[in-house]
Design a protein around this motif. Structure first.
Motif, PDB file in Angstrom:
ATOM      1  N   GLN A  40       5.201   4.208  -3.373  1.00 14.63           N
ATOM      2  CA  GLN A  40       4.788   3.516  -4.590  1.00 14.63           C
ATOM      3  C   GLN A  40       4.222   2.139  -4.265  1.00 14.63           C
ATOM      4  N   GLU A  41       4.838   1.453  -3.341  1.00 17.67           N
ATOM      5  CA  GLU A  41       4.360   0.132  -2.945  1.00 17.67           C
ATOM      6  C   GLU A  41       2.979   0.230  -2.296  1.00 17.67           C
ATOM      7  N   ARG A  42       2.787   1.232  -1.487  1.00 11.74           N
ATOM      8  CA  ARG A  42       1.465   1.431  -0.858  1.00 11.74           C
ATOM      9  C   ARG A  42       0.401   1.702  -1.896  1.00 11.74           C
ATOM     10  N   GLU A  43       0.743   2.521  -2.896  1.00  9.27           N
ATOM     11  CA  GLU A  43      -0.219   2.814  -3.964  1.00  9.27           C
ATOM     12  C   GLU A  43      -0.576   1.553  -4.729  1.00  9.27           C
ATOM     13  N   LEU A  74      -0.453  -1.532  -3.606  1.00  5.15           N
ATOM     14  CA  LEU A  74      -1.218  -2.434  -2.747  1.00  5.15           C
ATOM     15  C   LEU A  74      -2.631  -1.936  -2.497  1.00  5.15           C
ATOM     16  N   THR A  75      -2.847  -0.655  -2.469  1.00  2.00           N
ATOM     17  CA  THR A  75      -4.188  -0.142  -2.180  1.00  2.00           C
ATOM     18  C   THR A  75      -5.065  -0.071  -3.430  1.00  2.00           C
ATOM     19  N   LYS A  76      -4.530   0.045  -4.617  1.00  2.00           N
ATOM     20  CA  LYS A  76      -5.334   0.114  -5.843  1.00  2.00           C
ATOM     21  C   LYS A  76      -6.148  -1.155  -6.081  1.00  2.00           C
ATOM     22  N   PRO A  77      -5.586  -2.336  -6.022  1.00  2.94           N
ATOM     23  CA  PRO A  77      -6.394  -3.527  -6.285  1.00  2.94           C
ATOM     24  C   PRO A  77      -7.553  -3.675  -5.297  1.00  2.94           C
ATOM     25  N   GLU A  78      -7.369  -3.307  -4.060  1.00  2.00           N
ATOM     26  CA  GLU A  78      -8.444  -3.420  -3.075  1.00  2.00           C
ATOM     27  C   GLU A  78      -9.609  -2.515  -3.463  1.00  2.00           C
ATOM     28  N   VAL A  79      -9.335  -1.328  -3.913  1.00  2.00           N
ATOM     29  CA  VAL A  79     -10.388  -0.400  -4.312  1.00  2.00           C
ATOM     30  C   VAL A  79     -11.096  -0.931  -5.539  1.00  2.00           C
ATOM     31  N   GLU A  80     -10.367  -1.442  -6.527  1.00  2.00           N
ATOM     32  CA  GLU A  80     -10.966  -1.962  -7.750  1.00  2.00           C
ATOM     33  C   GLU A  80     -11.795  -3.203  -7.461  1.00  2.00           C
ATOM     34  N   VAL A  81     -11.299  -4.096  -6.599  1.00  2.00           N
ATOM     35  CA  VAL A  81     -12.040  -5.315  -6.264  1.00  2.00           C
ATOM     36  C   VAL A  81     -13.317  -4.963  -5.528  1.00  2.00           C
ATOM     37  N   SER A  82     -13.255  -4.055  -4.588  1.00  2.00           N
ATOM     38  CA  SER A  82     -14.458  -3.714  -3.825  1.00  2.00           C
ATOM     39  C   SER A  82     -15.470  -2.980  -4.689  1.00  2.00           C
ATOM     40  N   SER A  83     -15.029  -2.159  -5.639  1.00  2.00           N
ATOM     41  CA  SER A  83     -15.966  -1.463  -6.520  1.00  2.00           C
ATOM     42  C   SER A  83     -16.590  -2.440  -7.507  1.00  2.00           C
ATOM     43  N   GLU A  84     -15.857  -3.452  -7.961  1.00  2.00           N
ATOM     44  CA  GLU A  84     -16.410  -4.457  -8.859  1.00  2.00           C
ATOM     45  C   GLU A  84     -17.448  -5.298  -8.125  1.00  2.00           C
ATOM     46  N   ALA A  85     -17.203  -5.619  -6.879  1.00  2.00           N
ATOM     47  CA  ALA A  85     -18.136  -6.428  -6.093  1.00  2.00           C
ATOM     48  C   ALA A  85     -19.423  -5.667  -5.854  1.00  2.00           C
TER      49      ALA A  85
END
Length: 113
Positions: free
Chosen positions: A92-95, A97-108
């Motif tokens: 759960q912690e990995r999920e 931590l990895t979700k914000p990185e995907v959302e930030v990179s897709s927004e950029a």
């Protein structure tokens, strides 16, 4: 260690009973013939007493063994549950931590032409 203590205790009880019986018979106001007869009967009963004590010690050892095995099984079950909970929490912690990185990179990438 508890098993050894119970065996020593039972041996001490048996020895104390034998000494007490002999002392009581020797100071009893009876004739020597009566005392010898009683001692003879006591000596004949000694193997039965020893067998009873042995059976009692074996029963207690079996009970303690079963109790230790039950405690071990319960501890093992709790350990398995704790490991499973730890694995689940880690996933759960990995999920998270990895979700914000995907959302930030897709927004950029959406902002860039």
């Amino acid at each position: 260690m508890g098993k050894n203590r119970s065996v020593i205790f039972m041996g001490g009880m048996l020895l104390g009973a034998a000494i007490g019986t002999l002392s009581g018979l020797l100071v009893a106001p009876q004739t020597s013939r009566q005392t010898r007869r009683i001692l003879k009967k006591s000596a004949q009963a000694l193997p039965e007493i020893a067998e009873d004590v042995s059976s009692s010690v074996q029963i207690q050892a079996d009970r303690l063994s079963a109790s230790a095995l039950k405690n071990w099984d319960e501890t093992l079950d709790r350990l398995r549950d704790a490991i499973a909970a730890g694995i689940e929490a880690t996933q759960q912690e990995r999920e998270i931590l990895t979700k914000p990185e995907v959302e930030v990179s897709s927004e950029a990438s959406d902002r860039q032409p």
